[in-house]
Design a protein around this motif. Structure first.
Motif, PDB file in Angstrom:
ATOM      1  N   THR A  91       0.794  -1.225   0.000  1.00  0.00           N
ATOM      2  CA  THR A  91       0.000   0.000   0.000  1.00  0.00           C
ATOM      3  C   THR A  91       0.826   1.274   0.000  1.00  0.00           C
ATOM      4  O   THR A  91       0.295   2.367  -0.145  1.00  0.00           O
ATOM      5  N   ASP A  92       2.139   1.181   0.171  1.00  0.00           N
ATOM      6  CA  ASP A  92       2.994   2.347   0.001  1.00  0.00           C
ATOM      7  C   ASP A  92       3.070   2.616  -1.504  1.00  0.00           C
ATOM      8  O   ASP A  92       3.194   1.674  -2.294  1.00  0.00           O
ATOM      9  N   LEU A  93       2.977   3.859  -1.914  1.00  0.00           N
ATOM     10  CA  LEU A  93       2.900   4.166  -3.344  1.00  0.00           C
ATOM     11  C   LEU A  93       4.075   3.568  -4.119  1.00  0.00           C
ATOM     12  O   LEU A  93       3.891   2.919  -5.147  1.00  0.00           O
ATOM     13  N   LEU A 120      -6.261   1.879  -4.020  1.00  0.00           N
ATOM     14  CA  LEU A 120      -5.997   1.260  -2.722  1.00  0.00           C
ATOM     15  C   LEU A 120      -7.135   1.424  -1.728  1.00  0.00           C
ATOM     16  O   LEU A 120      -7.302   0.605  -0.832  1.00  0.00           O
ATOM     17  N   ASN A 169      -1.076   5.458   4.403  1.00  0.00           N
ATOM     18  CA  ASN A 169      -1.364   4.044   4.168  1.00  0.00           C
ATOM     19  C   ASN A 169      -1.019   3.230   5.418  1.00  0.00           C
ATOM     20  O   ASN A 169      -1.700   2.260   5.739  1.00  0.00           O
TER      21      ASN A 169
END
Ligand code: SF4
Lengths: 492, 215
Positions: free
Chosen positions: A137-139, A200, A232
């Motif tokens: 979920t981290d870009l 997300l 996130n």
């Protein structure tokens, strides 16, 4: 994406290929220079930086010297707060524990907060094999995952990708993982971030299980800390019912108060901010707020072997800020993938061969992936003497000797094909072992850096044949140390 | 042998070189770093907080207790908010001048319900001037962690000077680690794409801070 990238060529070969990639070098150069200039300003704001750095070093050293005691204390505190603690000797065991915990919830999907430890153990692949899909979920991790790529930087794993490539990745692959990219997506960073947000969000709202790492664990209170920017992390740590944190045993600090040091040094060293946008702390489970089940998996996976080495042990002080990558002339040219590990750059060059041992070709070559210019040591917020450990590990590779592998004492044989290295080693040891010679050598190198040769003469030629000699820093560390009066006898 | 015993055993063997009488924690760390950086009056500390928050693109307002309801009503209207999440212990008069629908966070509220709210208004536990940071500790005026995460707009009200400290060490000694803490320094942001800072990925994209009192 697991610990050792299979089929990974040894550093000199991988680096030579990366050096030939013009676009990669341009992306990297821009990124590392931008962050390191900003970092220098953020650090310069604190007049007590050196005192904070020393305190950070001392806290970590003290903790490592009594690691058994602090881990037991942490375990008691987490348990008292309603959490469950698991211990994992290696990657396979940690993966097994996590997979079983997820299965026990009946879920087949998990959301993940960016975490080096779970990359190190190859958790996503292990879960996939069990029919569990893990969503990053981290870009930047999302970009890496969608592209079926590997991370190349600790802080900005997709640093090797530019906006055009990211647009294409989103456009082509988001639809395979959930909500597709919006129609007509451009390469504007704001639009790309919005696409990630929408993609997300549906996962966050649905997720019942989250997996994270932690930046710190506080022994006295059982508190875990996650430092992030995007939110996130907060989503994963707050919305799901079950939270599983996989954390290296070296992440423990004794007291709550100790965070006053690291929460000042980490953001400034890492993203060059006074403070990162979000920091979350949690202690076990809290009634009515956040996950109702919390599992902490304490991970060894080579850390205790590293601890057994009196010189190399200091690598466990690392708080993964990534500052050493951004100043490293070798990283800047070679890129993160050449290091064949989730830990690239100078810290990777000392951590990977210690966590994994030096028996593979890539791990045996990593201690040589450095010019020993010392810039990594100068920026490190916990003062890890990376050059010292590199030289120590080179000696181990070239000459063999005692070491600890998976808790057992072993005697390593000299690596084959390192004859040239052995010659270079002897020279390096002579220089580094004699402070006077080192001082003169560094000054000389700095003052003559424009005249610096691209290859070394004599016995060093074979060594430098596969390496670009980097430019030297403008001012040797020792000069700076004395000029800024920070030495207190250190540089005498 | 359990993995716990194996790992602890490995650690003890690895530390065979550490003498039995090694430094106690209290003697092991030299804490000669500063408790705060520089000396400031209360007013200067408040100004520094405002400056540092603004630098991270939070919008800062100042008012007193009498002006607060009108200010909050205006901020919600300007944002076009039709619903606002309200923590259980938010002082009743704060939103007294606003027509916006109040949404109360309940144990049974799903993330989907909370996500529909446009804004959230909370109090604050501690604000740190030197870093431009707000800390929420889940007290009744701040609510559960999730309510400041789902809406796209967060208004946080800070009592000055009671809730204001200069530095991070001063903040930590006021906070209770047993509580779930959220530290907020500006709105959600990412720099993952060519290091361009973009506000708002998953958390609120707009953060407004009201410094209350102590003008
Ligand atoms: S070795 Fe030091 S500079 Fe490098 S990532 Fe770790 S803490 Fe940061």
């Amino acid at each position: 994406m697991s610990g050792t990238f299979l089929g990974m060529p040894a550093f000199p070969k991988a680096a030579r290929e990366a050096v030939g990639d013009e676009r990669l070098r341009a992306n990297l150069r821009h990124a590392t220079h931008t962050i390191r200039d900003k970092r220098a300003r953020a650090v310069g704001e604190l007049e007590d930086w050196e005192a904070l750095r020393e305190a950070g070093k001392q806290i970590k050293d003290h903790t490592l010297r009594h690691l058994d005691r602090y881990l037991v204390q942490l375990e008691e505190a987490v348990t008292a707060a309603g959490g469950i603690v698991h211990w994992a000797c290696d990657a396979a065991e940690a993966n097994r524990i996590v997979a079983d915990l997820v299965k026990a919830t009946g879920e087949t999907e998990v959301v993940k907060v960016k975490s080096m430890a779970t990359q190190e153990i190859g958790l996503n692949e292990a879960l996939e094999a069990e029919g569990i899909r893990a969503y990053e979920t981290d870009l930047a991790e999302l970009i890496v995952q969608l592209a079926d790529d590997r991370p190349s930087h600790i802080l900005v794993p997709a640093i090797h990708r530019n906006r055009g490539e990211i647009r294409d990745i989103f456009h082509d692959t988001m639809k395979n993982w959930g909500r597709p990219a919006p129609e007509g997506l451009t390469d504007e960073p704001a639009e790309l971030a919005e696409a990630a947000r929408l993609h997300l969000r549906e996962k966050f709202l649905r997720a019942k299980v989250a997996i994270s790492g932690a930046n710190f664990m506080v022994a006295e209170s059982g508190t875990l800390v996650v430092v992030e920017s995007e939110g996130n992390g907060r989503m994963c740590l707050t919305l799901p019912e079950t939270l599983i944190s996989v954390v290296g045993v070296e992440k423990v600090v004794p007291t709550w108060r100790d965070l006053e040091v690291f929460l000042q040094t980490l953001p400034r060293s890492s993203t060059a901010e006074r403070m990162n946008p979000y920091t979350s702390t949690w202690t076990g489970t809290i009634d009515g707020d956040g996950p109702t089940a919390f599992h902490l998996v304490l991970l060894d996976n080579g850390r205790t072997d590293t601890l057994a080495d009196e010189v190399g042990r200091q690598a466990l002080r690392c708080i993964r800020c990534s500052a050493c990558l951004n100043v490293c002339p070798v990283y800047e040219r070679a890129g993160g993938h050449a290091y064949g590990s989730v830990y690239p750059g100078p810290i990777g060059a000392i951590l990977s061969p210690q966590l994994r041992g030096t028996t593979s070709e890539i791990d045996a070559s990593l201690p040589y992936a450095s010019s020993l210019c010392g810039a990594c040591y100068d920026v490190c917020p916990v003062a890890i003497d990376i050059p010292e450990v590199l030289v120590h590990l080179r000696e181990r590779v070239a000459q063999g000797g005692p070491a600890v592998t998976r808790g057992e004492k072993v005697v390593l044989r000299p690596a084959r094909g390192h004859a040239a290295e052995r010659a270079a080693m002897r020279a390096a040891r002579w220089v580094l072992g004699s402070p006077g010679v080192l001082r003169t050598g560094q000054r000389f190198a700095a003052r003559t850096r424009r005249l610096h040769p691209r290859t070394l003469p004599g016995p060093g030629r074979a060594w430098s044949a596969s390496r670009d000699l980097p430019s030297m820093p403008a001012e040797p560390f020792r000069d700076w140390w004395q000029r800024t009066n920070g030495g207190k006898g250190e540089a005498q | 042998m359990s993995s716990r015993e194996i790992v602890l055993g490995r650690i003890r063997r690895a530390l065979a070189d550490v003498p039995a009488g090694d430094h106690a924690y209290a003697d092991a760390v030299t804490r000669d770093y500063l408790r705060e950086h520089g000396t400031r009056t209360r007013e200067e500390t408040a100004a520094l907080l405002a400056e540092n928050l603004s630098e991270y693109r939070a919008v800062v307002h100042r008012t007193d207790a009498d002006g607060l309801p009108a200010l909050l009503a205006r901020l919600l209207t300007e944002r076009g908010a039709t619903s606002v999440l309200v923590p259980p212990g938010l002082p009743a008069d704060w939103l007294g001048a606003s027509e916006v629908t109040r949404v109360h966070d309940r144990a049974a509220s799903s993330a989907y319900e909370l996500e529909k709210a446009d804004s959230v208004v909370t109090g604050c536990a501690v604000a740190i001037a030197e870093t431009g940071t707000l800390v929420l500790d889940g007290s009744p005026d701040q609510g559960r962690r999730r309510i400041t995460l789902m809406p796209d707009h967060h208004i946080c009200v800070v009592h000055v000077p009671d809730q204001l400290v200069s530095s991070l060490p001063q903040a930590l000694e006021r906070l209770d680690p047993a509580r779930p803490l959220t530290w907020i320094s500006g709105p959600s942001a990412t720099s993952d794409i060519e290091l361009d800072r973009v506000e708002g990925v998953h958390g609120p994209r707009a953060l407004e801070v009201v410094l209350l009192g102590g003008r």
